[in-house]
Design a protein around this motif. Structure first.
Motif, PDB file in Angstrom:
ATOM      1  N   UNK A  92       0.433  -0.857   0.591  1.00 39.58           N
ATOM      2  CA  UNK A  92      -0.138  -0.369   0.088  1.00 39.58           C
ATOM      3  C   UNK A  92       0.928   1.764   0.202  1.00 39.58           C
ATOM      4  N   UNK A  93       0.554   2.196  -1.273  1.00 36.11           N
ATOM      5  CA  UNK A  93       1.297   3.312  -1.207  1.00 36.11           C
ATOM      6  C   UNK A  93       0.671   4.624  -1.673  1.00 36.11           C
ATOM      7  N   UNK A  94       0.053   5.328  -1.003  1.00 35.44           N
ATOM      8  CA  UNK A  94      -0.704   6.129  -1.720  1.00 35.44           C
ATOM      9  C   UNK A  94       0.182   7.693  -2.121  1.00 35.44           C
ATOM     10  N   UNK A  95       1.405   7.777  -1.732  1.00 31.91           N
ATOM     11  CA  UNK A  95       2.212   8.564  -2.317  1.00 31.91           C
ATOM     12  C   UNK A  95       2.014   9.460  -3.400  1.00 31.91           C
ATOM     13  N   UNK A  96       2.519  10.188  -3.925  1.00 31.92           N
ATOM     14  CA  UNK A  96       2.087  11.761  -4.902  1.00 31.92           C
ATOM     15  C   UNK A  96       3.333  10.270  -5.785  1.00 31.92           C
ATOM     16  N   UNK A  97       4.317  10.264  -6.058  1.00 32.08           N
ATOM     17  CA  UNK A  97       5.294   9.836  -6.416  1.00 32.08           C
ATOM     18  C   UNK A  97       4.635   8.296  -7.328  1.00 32.08           C
ATOM     19  N   UNK A  98       4.466   7.555  -5.548  1.00 27.92           N
ATOM     20  CA  UNK A  98       4.331   6.452  -6.362  1.00 27.92           C
ATOM     21  C   UNK A  98       2.804   6.080  -7.407  1.00 27.92           C
ATOM     22  N   UNK A  99       1.807   7.530  -6.831  1.00 29.01           N
ATOM     23  CA  UNK A  99       0.527   6.939  -7.272  1.00 29.01           C
ATOM     24  C   UNK A  99       1.221   6.967  -8.841  1.00 29.01           C
ATOM     25  N   UNK A 133      -3.724  13.803  -2.528  1.00 31.92           N
ATOM     26  CA  UNK A 133      -4.217  14.528  -2.859  1.00 31.92           C
ATOM     27  C   UNK A 133      -3.952  15.298  -4.360  1.00 31.92           C
ATOM     28  N   UNK A 134      -2.299  15.430  -3.771  1.00 30.88           N
ATOM     29  CA  UNK A 134      -1.453  16.452  -5.021  1.00 30.88           C
ATOM     30  C   UNK A 134      -1.831  15.307  -6.508  1.00 30.88           C
ATOM     31  N   UNK A 135      -1.562  14.174  -5.847  1.00 27.81           N
ATOM     32  CA  UNK A 135      -1.305  12.806  -7.027  1.00 27.81           C
ATOM     33  C   UNK A 135      -2.486  13.723  -7.827  1.00 27.81           C
ATOM     34  N   UNK A 136      -3.655  12.994  -7.566  1.00 32.69           N
ATOM     35  CA  UNK A 136      -4.897  13.269  -7.847  1.00 32.69           C
ATOM     36  C   UNK A 136      -4.772  14.848  -9.331  1.00 32.69           C
ATOM     37  N   UNK A 158     -13.950   9.444   3.921  1.00 33.20           N
ATOM     38  CA  UNK A 158     -14.188   9.807   2.489  1.00 33.20           C
ATOM     39  C   UNK A 158     -15.212  11.536   2.573  1.00 33.20           C
ATOM     40  N   UNK A 159     -15.472  11.964   3.889  1.00 31.26           N
ATOM     41  CA  UNK A 159     -15.255  13.684   4.058  1.00 31.26           C
ATOM     42  C   UNK A 159     -14.069  13.764   3.976  1.00 31.26           C
ATOM     43  N   UNK A 160     -13.229  13.277   4.918  1.00 30.11           N
ATOM     44  CA  UNK A 160     -12.172  14.460   4.898  1.00 30.11           C
ATOM     45  C   UNK A 160     -11.002  14.762   3.919  1.00 30.11           C
ATOM     46  N   UNK A 161     -11.207  13.566   2.608  1.00 29.29           N
ATOM     47  CA  UNK A 161     -10.678  13.714   1.103  1.00 29.29           C
ATOM     48  C   UNK A 161     -11.530  15.381   0.272  1.00 29.29           C
ATOM     49  N   UNK A 162     -12.320  14.910   0.499  1.00 28.88           N
ATOM     50  CA  UNK A 162     -13.449  15.784  -0.142  1.00 28.88           C
ATOM     51  C   UNK A 162     -13.029  16.708   0.481  1.00 28.88           C
ATOM     52  N   UNK A 163     -13.771  17.197   1.667  1.00 39.83           N
ATOM     53  CA  UNK A 163     -13.150  18.656   2.159  1.00 39.83           C
ATOM     54  C   UNK A 163     -12.386  19.121   1.831  1.00 39.83           C
ATOM     55  N   UNK A 164     -10.717  18.057   1.903  1.00 45.22           N
ATOM     56  CA  UNK A 164      -9.682  18.778   1.582  1.00 45.22           C
ATOM     57  C   UNK A 164      -9.798  19.410   0.905  1.00 45.22           C
ATOM     58  N   UNK A 165     -10.164  18.402  -0.191  1.00 41.40           N
ATOM     59  CA  UNK A 165      -9.994  18.649  -1.731  1.00 41.40           C
ATOM     60  C   UNK A 165     -11.032  20.377  -2.297  1.00 41.40           C
ATOM     61  N   UNK A 168      -8.548  22.927  -0.876  1.00 37.71           N
ATOM     62  CA  UNK A 168      -7.707  23.104  -1.100  1.00 37.71           C
ATOM     63  C   UNK A 168      -7.889  23.937  -3.136  1.00 37.71           C
ATOM     64  N   UNK A 169      -9.289  24.272  -3.392  1.00 39.24           N
ATOM     65  CA  UNK A 169      -9.338  24.163  -4.522  1.00 39.24           C
ATOM     66  C   UNK A 169      -9.463  23.304  -5.989  1.00 39.24           C
ATOM     67  N   UNK A 170      -9.728  22.581  -5.516  1.00 37.60           N
ATOM     68  CA  UNK A 170      -8.970  21.481  -6.380  1.00 37.60           C
ATOM     69  C   UNK A 170     -10.833  21.130  -7.620  1.00 37.60           C
ATOM     70  N   UNK A 171     -10.092  20.551  -8.284  1.00 42.34           N
ATOM     71  CA  UNK A 171     -11.278  19.640  -8.744  1.00 42.34           C
ATOM     72  C   UNK A 171     -11.747  18.373  -8.026  1.00 42.34           C
TER      73      UNK A 171
END
Length: 327
Positions: A92-99, A133-136, A158-165, A168-171
């Motif tokens: 399991x690796x959700x770092x931006x570089x690996x993603x 989220x930076x990778x997204x 789910x809520x944390x990811x959507x709220x953070x996105x 940050x003004x991201x898609x």
């Protein structure tokens, strides 16, 4: 096949999706081609795969089919990252570089320059969410993904990811892919309310209760199947749950009443649950998929839907339901 919009994406998808987890494993490439052709001929357009399915072979097969069997423009293609390796136990690796590296590998296997929906396969406790989220953000801004979604996240994740996105003004994220069926209604406690609040479309996996809702285990599990590693790992927990037998019997009764196979009842129930965009139907053979496609447009009468709701109802209490002090 009727269409629905996937969350905030504006992407129109069929209300039944095609899963490809068995492609490159128990499903031959000829059967994969037959499945995709039959699915598209039935009006489908949503195809879901992942970087780990078949050790990458699912994406490779799908890529070849999109170059010679079905036009790429006819398909809304979803793939995933985060899980790594060719077979369990996965890393399991959700770092931006690996993603982003995994996305490049997926695109190379698919032979494409972009995917339509790029999904985070599982939450990673060891990676800061901002990095994921930076990778997204990079994938969407570079044109390598049209939109993004989550898989197997809990309600708070789910809520944390959507709220953070949003912060940050991201898609905006577009979807949540989670297990959901008459035998697995746990998402109704926290995930479904979070998805509804943030406008995320639900893509249920295992909508047939890992095969249990087809009724094939009503008279017991064959010894050779019961002893298999796959059954022990993937099916047994649902097949032997306390309420499974009652649910399966109600599904069978409804199927007999309507003159359809049990899978049609189970699939139609989850397809039309609140927030659901498209359940993902996977099949080992083309014939199995045809059975699902044959009943894809079945609409359940309200009285049957009510009976199914009641027999499969999950426990909802504090804090999912508001607490009140009666005295």
């Amino acid at each position: 096949m009727l269409r629905r919009t996937l969350g905030h994406s504006g992407i129109s998808v069929a209300r039944i999706g095609l899963g490809t987890a068995t492609w490159g494993l128990g499903t031959s490439e000829d059967d994969c081609g037959a499945q995709l052709t039959d699915y598209v001929d039935a009006g489908g357009n949503l195809v879901d795969t992942a970087n780990i399915y078949g050790g990458g072979r699912s994406e490779e097969i799908l890529g070849r089919l999109l170059r010679g069997t079905v036009p790429r423009e006819d398909i809304v293609l979803c793939t995933k990252a985060v899980l790594t390796g060719e077979k369990p136990p996965f890393g399991t690796d959700a770092s931006a570089a690996t993603l982003l590296a995994e996305l490049t590998k997926s695109l190379n296997r698919l032979g494409l320059d972009h995917v339509d929906v790029w999904q985070m396969h599982i939450w990673d406790d060891h990676t800061p969410l901002d990095d994921t989220l930076d990778a997204i953000q990079q994938a969407i801004s570079s044109g390598r993904a049209r939109t993004a979604g989550l898989c197997n996240y809990t309600g708070w994740q789910t809520a944390k990811a959507a709220t953070t996105q949003d912060k940050l003004g991201r898609p905006q994220l577009s979807s949540v892919q989670v297990e959901y069926s008459l035998l697995q209604r746990g998402i109704e406690r926290e995930v479904l309310p979070a998805a509804r609040h943030f406008g995320l479309g639900i893509l249920p996996w295992a909508p047939l209760g890992r095969g249990v809702l087809t009724g094939k285990y009503r008279n017991g599990v064959p010894a050779e199947r019961a002893d298999s590693r796959f059954f022990q790992w993937y099916v047994r927990g649902l097949a032997e749950s306390k309420r499974a037998a009652a649910v399966v019997e109600e599904v069978a009764t409804a199927a007999e009443q309507l003159g359809v196979p049990p899978l049609g009842v189970a699939l139609s129930w989850v397809r039309d649950r609140e927030g659901v965009v498209a359940p993902l139907v996977g099949a080992r053979t083309a014939e199995q998929l045809r059975e699902s496609l044959a009943v894809a447009e079945l609409d359940l009468p309200p009285e049957i839907r009510t009976r199914l709701d009641q027999v499969s109802e999950p426990h909802l209490g504090y804090p999912e339901r508001a607490w009140s002090n009666a005295g």
